[in-house]
Scaffold this active site. Structure first.
Site: not given
Ligand code: NAI
Length: 248
Positions: A13, A16, A89, A141, A154-156, A158
């Site tokens: 991930g 971005r 991530n 998370s 999602y909660a499950a 995480k």
């Molecule tokens: P985002 O949506 O901006 O980026 C997600 C990334 O994961 C992207 O690079 C995407 O290409 C990749 N991705 C998604 N599905 C994929 C798949 N099937 N195969 C390969 N790559 C895949 O997410 P964000 O907000 O940066 O979150 C990153 C992590 O942090 C996630 O695990 C999210 O659950 C966690 N998180 C985010 C919070 C927030 O406030 N943004 C809060 C708590 C946890």
């Protein structure tokens, strides 16, 4: 020179948001990075924006698919060598109230967020154990710690990552490999930027520090867990949440 200089990190991930912040921080610490995203073109483009090809390469595929993960790991190690640090991530949401939640939404979120991390751990834990060195950081998370209406799936996923982290930490500790989790609260990304002002105000009211976190705040916690200062830390969940959740 940084303590992490020359190490190879694989970050899922990384195109971005938080993952991109982690990749940028690793590159600033002189690490090399295999950046994994869902799409090969977008991953290559993100890697090209972040650093030169001898420091960061992009790889794309669906991490919910075990075959794809095996291919991603094979390609990354063939190109860049042995992985020292794994940062799981990548994550998705498919939010719905429980009574409306579709089984496909449950399955997909668990497949990407939890099984995706499992597939990478499976592929990379053994070589780390053999070398008696390695670090794994899973991005959980706050929602995995306290739950959230509308996010049962999602909660499950995480909370599952926290269980995976603690159990794997116990298994790998004797082999010199640490496994920890970082649990971000609300971090400023495209998702939180697009919230309506009322929703943002309500969110901020629940955060003692009164502001959202930045991807760099999460990256700093990850780098700490990858660094020499965290040598004796394993099986822990480090909250990066402005005081939103405080666990003993
Ligand atoms: P985002 O949506 O901006 O980026 C997600 C990334 O994961 C992207 O690079 C995407 O290409 C990749 N991705 C998604 N599905 C994929 C798949 N099937 N195969 C390969 N790559 C895949 O997410 P964000 O907000 O940066 O979150 C990153 C992590 O942090 C996630 O695990 C999210 O659950 C966690 N998180 C985010 C919070 C927030 O406030 N943004 C809060 C708590 C946890």
């Amino acid at each position: 020179m940084s303590d992490l200089a020359g190490k190879l990190a694989l970050v899922t991930g990384g195109t971005r948001g938080i993952g991109r912040g982690i990749v940028a921080a690793l590159l600033a610490a002189d690490c090399r990075v295999a950046l994994v995203g869902s799409d090969p073109g977008r991953s290559a483009a993100a890697a090209g924006e972040l650093g030169p090809p001898d420091r960061v390469r992009g790889f794309g595929g669906d991490i919910g698919d075990p075959g794809a993960v095996a291919g991603l790991v094979a390609a990354a190690t063939a190109d860049l060598g042995e992985v020292d640090f794994l940062v799981n991530n990548a994550g998705i949401t498919r939010d719905n109230l429980f009574v409306r939640l579709k089984t496909e939404e449950w399955d997909r979120v668990l497949a990407v967020n939890l099984s995706g991390a499992y597939h990478f751990c499976r592929a990379l834990a053994r070589p780390m154990m053999k070398r008696r060195a390695g670090r794994i950081v899973n991005i959980s998370s706050v929602v995995g710690q306290i739950g959230n209406a509308g996010q049962v799936n999602y909660a499950a996923s995480k909370a599952g990552l926290i269980g995976l982290t603690k159990s794997l930490a116990r298994e790998l500790a004797p082999r010199g490999v640490t496994v920890n989790a970082v649990a971000p609260g609300f971090i400023r990304t495209d998702m939180t930027d697009s919230l309506p002002p009322e929703a943002k105000d309500a969110l901020l009211a629940g955060i003692p520090m009164g502001c959202l976190g930045e991807p760099a705040d999460v990256a700093a916690a990850v780098l700490f867990l990858l660094g020499p200062g965290a040598r004796y830390i394993t099986g822990q969940v480090l909250g990066v949440n402005g005081g939103m959740v405080m666990q003993g």
